[in-house]
Design a protein around this motif. Structure first.
Motif, PDB file in Angstrom:
ATOM      1  N   ARG A   1      63.430  72.982  17.874  1.00 43.04           N
ATOM      2  CA  ARG A   1      62.601  73.772  16.944  1.00 43.04           C
ATOM      3  C   ARG A   1      61.122  73.755  17.318  1.00 43.04           C
ATOM      4  O   ARG A   1      60.330  74.521  16.762  1.00 43.04           O
ATOM      5  N   LEU A   2      60.727  72.869  18.207  1.00 45.64           N
ATOM      6  CA  LEU A   2      59.320  72.768  18.575  1.00 45.64           C
ATOM      7  C   LEU A   2      58.874  74.004  19.357  1.00 45.64           C
ATOM      8  O   LEU A   2      59.596  74.502  20.226  1.00 45.64           O
ATOM      9  N   ARG A   3      57.680  74.481  19.043  1.00 42.96           N
ATOM     10  CA  ARG A   3      57.104  75.594  19.787  1.00 42.96           C
ATOM     11  C   ARG A   3      56.214  75.021  20.881  1.00 42.96           C
ATOM     12  O   ARG A   3      55.285  74.259  20.608  1.00 42.96           O
ATOM     13  N   VAL A   4      56.517  75.403  22.106  1.00 39.98           N
ATOM     14  CA  VAL A   4      55.884  74.811  23.284  1.00 39.98           C
ATOM     15  C   VAL A   4      55.022  75.842  23.986  1.00 39.98           C
ATOM     16  O   VAL A   4      55.488  76.957  24.286  1.00 39.98           O
ATOM     17  N   ALA A   5      53.774  75.477  24.252  1.00 42.05           N
ATOM     18  CA  ALA A   5      52.864  76.346  24.999  1.00 42.05           C
ATOM     19  C   ALA A   5      52.367  75.596  26.236  1.00 42.05           C
ATOM     20  O   ALA A   5      52.020  74.415  26.160  1.00 42.05           O
ATOM     21  N   VAL A   6      52.330  76.291  27.353  1.00 41.18           N
ATOM     22  CA  VAL A   6      51.851  75.729  28.621  1.00 41.18           C
ATOM     23  C   VAL A   6      50.460  76.278  28.900  1.00 41.18           C
ATOM     24  O   VAL A   6      50.231  77.495  28.837  1.00 41.18           O
ATOM     25  N   LEU A   7      49.525  75.380  29.200  1.00 41.06           N
ATOM     26  CA  LEU A   7      48.162  75.774  29.569  1.00 41.06           C
ATOM     27  C   LEU A   7      47.994  75.558  31.071  1.00 41.06           C
ATOM     28  O   LEU A   7      48.229  74.457  31.577  1.00 41.06           O
ATOM     29  N   MET A   8      47.586  76.613  31.794  1.00 43.04           N
ATOM     30  CA  MET A   8      47.403  76.508  33.234  1.00 43.04           C
ATOM     31  C   MET A   8      46.040  77.067  33.647  1.00 43.04           C
ATOM     32  O   MET A   8      45.857  78.278  33.740  1.00 43.04           O
TER      33      MET A   8
ATOM     34  N   PRO B   1      59.304  77.562  27.977  1.00 42.33           N
ATOM     35  CA  PRO B   1      58.278  77.475  26.937  1.00 42.33           C
ATOM     36  C   PRO B   1      58.202  78.784  26.161  1.00 42.33           C
ATOM     37  O   PRO B   1      58.601  79.846  26.660  1.00 42.33           O
ATOM     38  N   GLU B   2      57.703  78.696  24.946  1.00 43.85           N
ATOM     39  CA  GLU B   2      57.504  79.925  24.169  1.00 43.85           C
ATOM     40  C   GLU B   2      56.361  80.756  24.753  1.00 43.85           C
ATOM     41  O   GLU B   2      56.368  81.981  24.634  1.00 43.85           O
ATOM     42  N   ALA B   3      55.380  80.078  25.362  1.00 43.89           N
ATOM     43  CA  ALA B   3      54.214  80.803  25.868  1.00 43.89           C
ATOM     44  C   ALA B   3      53.624  80.074  27.072  1.00 43.89           C
ATOM     45  O   ALA B   3      53.692  78.848  27.163  1.00 43.89           O
ATOM     46  N   VAL B   4      53.043  80.879  27.967  1.00 45.96           N
ATOM     47  CA  VAL B   4      52.292  80.350  29.112  1.00 45.96           C
ATOM     48  C   VAL B   4      50.954  81.075  29.127  1.00 45.96           C
ATOM     49  O   VAL B   4      50.903  82.309  29.199  1.00 45.96           O
ATOM     50  N   HIS B   5      49.871  80.309  29.054  1.00 47.73           N
ATOM     51  CA  HIS B   5      48.528  80.891  29.001  1.00 47.73           C
ATOM     52  C   HIS B   5      47.734  80.450  30.223  1.00 47.73           C
ATOM     53  O   HIS B   5      47.528  79.253  30.446  1.00 47.73           O
ATOM     54  N   LEU B   6      47.307  81.427  31.018  1.00 48.24           N
ATOM     55  CA  LEU B   6      46.540  81.167  32.236  1.00 48.24           C
ATOM     56  C   LEU B   6      45.101  81.606  32.060  1.00 48.24           C
ATOM     57  O   LEU B   6      44.821  82.634  31.424  1.00 48.24           O
ATOM     58  N   VAL B   7      44.198  80.816  32.654  1.00 46.64           N
ATOM     59  CA  VAL B   7      42.787  81.185  32.675  1.00 46.64           C
ATOM     60  C   VAL B   7      42.281  81.011  34.099  1.00 46.64           C
ATOM     61  O   VAL B   7      42.311  79.904  34.653  1.00 46.64           O
ATOM     62  N   ASP B   8      41.861  82.125  34.699  1.00 50.19           N
ATOM     63  CA  ASP B   8      41.233  82.090  36.026  1.00 50.19           C
ATOM     64  C   ASP B   8      39.766  81.741  35.823  1.00 50.19           C
ATOM     65  O   ASP B   8      38.990  82.533  35.287  1.00 50.19           O
ATOM     66  N   ASP B   9      39.393  80.548  36.256  1.00 53.67           N
ATOM     67  CA  ASP B   9      38.054  80.013  35.994  1.00 53.67           C
ATOM     68  C   ASP B   9      37.049  80.478  37.052  1.00 53.67           C
ATOM     69  O   ASP B   9      36.427  79.677  37.731  1.00 53.67           O
ATOM     70  N   GLY B  10      36.933  81.806  37.204  1.00 55.99           N
ATOM     71  CA  GLY B  10      35.938  82.349  38.126  1.00 55.99           C
ATOM     72  C   GLY B  10      36.237  82.071  39.576  1.00 55.99           C
ATOM     73  O   GLY B  10      35.314  81.773  40.359  1.00 55.99           O
TER      74      GLY B  10
ATOM     75  N   ALA C   1      47.128  79.530  21.733  1.00 48.88           N
ATOM     76  CA  ALA C   1      48.303  78.697  21.454  1.00 48.88           C
ATOM     77  C   ALA C   1      48.193  78.061  20.080  1.00 48.88           C
ATOM     78  O   ALA C   1      48.575  76.904  19.884  1.00 48.88           O
ATOM     79  N   ASP C   2      47.687  78.824  19.106  1.00 46.88           N
ATOM     80  CA  ASP C   2      47.425  78.234  17.786  1.00 46.88           C
ATOM     81  C   ASP C   2      48.700  77.934  17.006  1.00 46.88           C
ATOM     82  O   ASP C   2      48.663  77.204  16.014  1.00 46.88           O
ATOM     83  N   GLN C   3      49.860  78.458  17.447  1.00 45.25           N
ATOM     84  CA  GLN C   3      51.112  78.186  16.742  1.00 45.25           C
ATOM     85  C   GLN C   3      51.936  77.081  17.417  1.00 45.25           C
ATOM     86  O   GLN C   3      52.995  76.719  16.920  1.00 45.25           O
TER      87      GLN C   3
END
Length: 449
Positions: free
Chosen positions: A82-89, A113-122, A166-168
């Motif tokens: 039941r856990l909602r899992v988000a990956v930060l990359m 995972p429920e979500a994968v969030h990527l941020v290209d840091d310049g 990933a607030d949820q």
């Protein structure tokens, strides 16, 4: 490129094989100290000097032999599902081939995972093609994703930007952009969270490019053995001090509640750009237990050139020094991680002092060190490196792995000389808090057939 399959060999055989080597090390230490004639107290003085070290080694061996992979029961597994899992990359100047392999492995997980969030840091690298491919691939596999590009502000700020989406999430998983997860890695790293006391879990990091150079081969030997000795000894106590950035899982409030401190950390008035994983681990230790899940395997790129390797290790040692001060300040005196840190520094000082002292004495008198003293680190090193043989990789033959284990003397010589000097240099220069690697583009690229 898909991640290799990793299985585990019977651990009891390896532990049993390590015990005679540790006994030999203790006996050789006493004989060696007696042979140097450096102690007026004779054998009694030698025994008293070595006894604390022998006791620590024995205690560590017992603890890591007690480590077991965490397994949820039926009710616990239902709660995990039941856990909602988000990956930060965060992504910064990563080799495109490694990044694509990392994302492919994420989408192929047995527990996606429920979500994968990527941020290209310049980055200086153009990831447009990979971004387009990943957006389509994630949609096809049912994984919600976001991809943002920001000005270069550092890894922590990139993680915070990803966290906004990933607030949820109940569980936040941090991975590096070169981290190729074994197919069941996410499922495995979630298992410890069936225990409500667990606030953080560390994966097991192995080298993806272990065949590239002799340096990556030695680094893989050292790194895997260290995790399966040091972290495996701390895990039963819930006191793992660093959950690696390549694969670590936290209950979401660990990041959300400490975000201002995480982003605003300073040392000697300067923003700290590294040691992000150890700071998140410290937050988790302050709230509960942090454990290692040795069956949650991640393959990562190790430095293939000596300069990159030394700069990475220097950054780690500067971060380790800063984090040691924070643990001393914030952890209770009775916390197992606090005590483990004291013991670690005691061993560093003792080993460094003994090395310098013996070298100075023998250089002064023009004599060679006793062969018994040389037996000590060799026997201990081989005993602890046996843990490397507990893993069986689908991309490596037993013969190749055995040859790597036989290279233990080279790894020891490198660690006792060059890396020890870098460690102390890092301690003395810990006020230099810049990242120090991958400033102009990828430093390791994925070899393709």
């Amino acid at each position: 490129m898909s991640a290799p399959v990793v299985a585990r060999r019977p651990r009891a055989l390896v532990v049993a094989a390590a015990l005679p080597l540790l006994v030999v090390a203790c006996w050789a230490a006493v004989r060696g100290l007696e042979a140097t004639s450096l102690f007026s107290g004779g054998p009694t003085a030698s025994v008293w000097l070595w006894a604390p070290v022998a006791a620590l080694l024995a205690g560590q061996t017992v603890l890591y032999a007690c480590e077991r992979p965490h397994r949820a029961d039926a009710l616990g597994q239902q709660a995990l599902d039941r856990l909602r899992v988000a990956v930060l990359m965060p992504v910064y100047n990563e080799d495109p081939a490694y990044l694509r392999a990392a994302l492919t492995a994420l989408a192929a997980q047995t527990r996606r995972p429920e979500a994968v969030h990527l941020v290209d840091d310049g980055s200086d690298v153009d990831y447009t093609e990979i971004q387009d491919w990943w957006t389509r691939h994630a949609h096809e596999t049912g994984v919600h994703t976001s991809w943002q590009r920001t000005p270069n502000q550092g890894k922590r700020r990139a993680q915070a930007t990803a966290l906004e989406h990933a607030d949820q999430a109940d569980i936040i998983i941090t991975v590096d952009s070169d981290a190729m997860l074994a197919v069941n890695a996410l499922d495995e790293v979630l298992q410890p969270f069936a225990d409500p006391r667990v606030q953080g879990a560390a994966g097991l990091v192995v080298a993806a490019n272990h065949r590239a150079t002799w340096l990556t081969r030695l680094t893989d030997l050292y790194f895997v053995a260290n995790q399966l000795v040091d972290r495996s000894a701390l895990s039963p106590l819930g006191a793992v001090m660093v959950a690696p950035g390549s694969l670590a899982a936290y209950r979401a409030p660990i990041l959300r509640d400490h975000l201002p401190t995480y982003l605003g950390e300073k040392f000697l008035g300067r923003p700290v750009q590294f040691s992000d994983d150890s700071l998140l681990t410290l937050f988790a230790l302050l709230k509960g237990r942090v454990v290692q899940q040795p069956t949650a395997v991640v393959f990562t790129a190790m430095p293939e050139r000596t300069g990159h390797h030394l700069r990475q290790y220097l950054r780690w040692m500067r971060g380790s020094t800063i984090r040691s001060l924070w643990r001393a300040r914030h952890l209770p005196l009775t916390h197992p991680a606090y005590l483990a840190q004291l013991l670690r520094w005691f061993l560093q000082l003792l080993c460094t002092g003994a090395l310098v002292w013996l070298a100075a004495v023998h250089l002064r008198h023009g004599t060679a060190p006793s062969p018994w003293l040389l037996t000590v680190p060799l026997a201990i090193g081989y005993a602890q490196a046996l843990r490397y043989l507990t893993l069986r990789r689908s991309d490596e033959t037993p013969a190749h792995q055995a040859v790597t284990w036989l290279l233990t003397p080279l790894a020891l010589a490198w660690g006792w000389t060059v890396l020890r000097a870098v460690r102390w240099y890092g301690t003395l220069t810990c006020g230099r808090t810049r990242w120090g690697t991958r400033t102009t583009g990828p430093e390791v690229t994925l070899a393709t057939p």
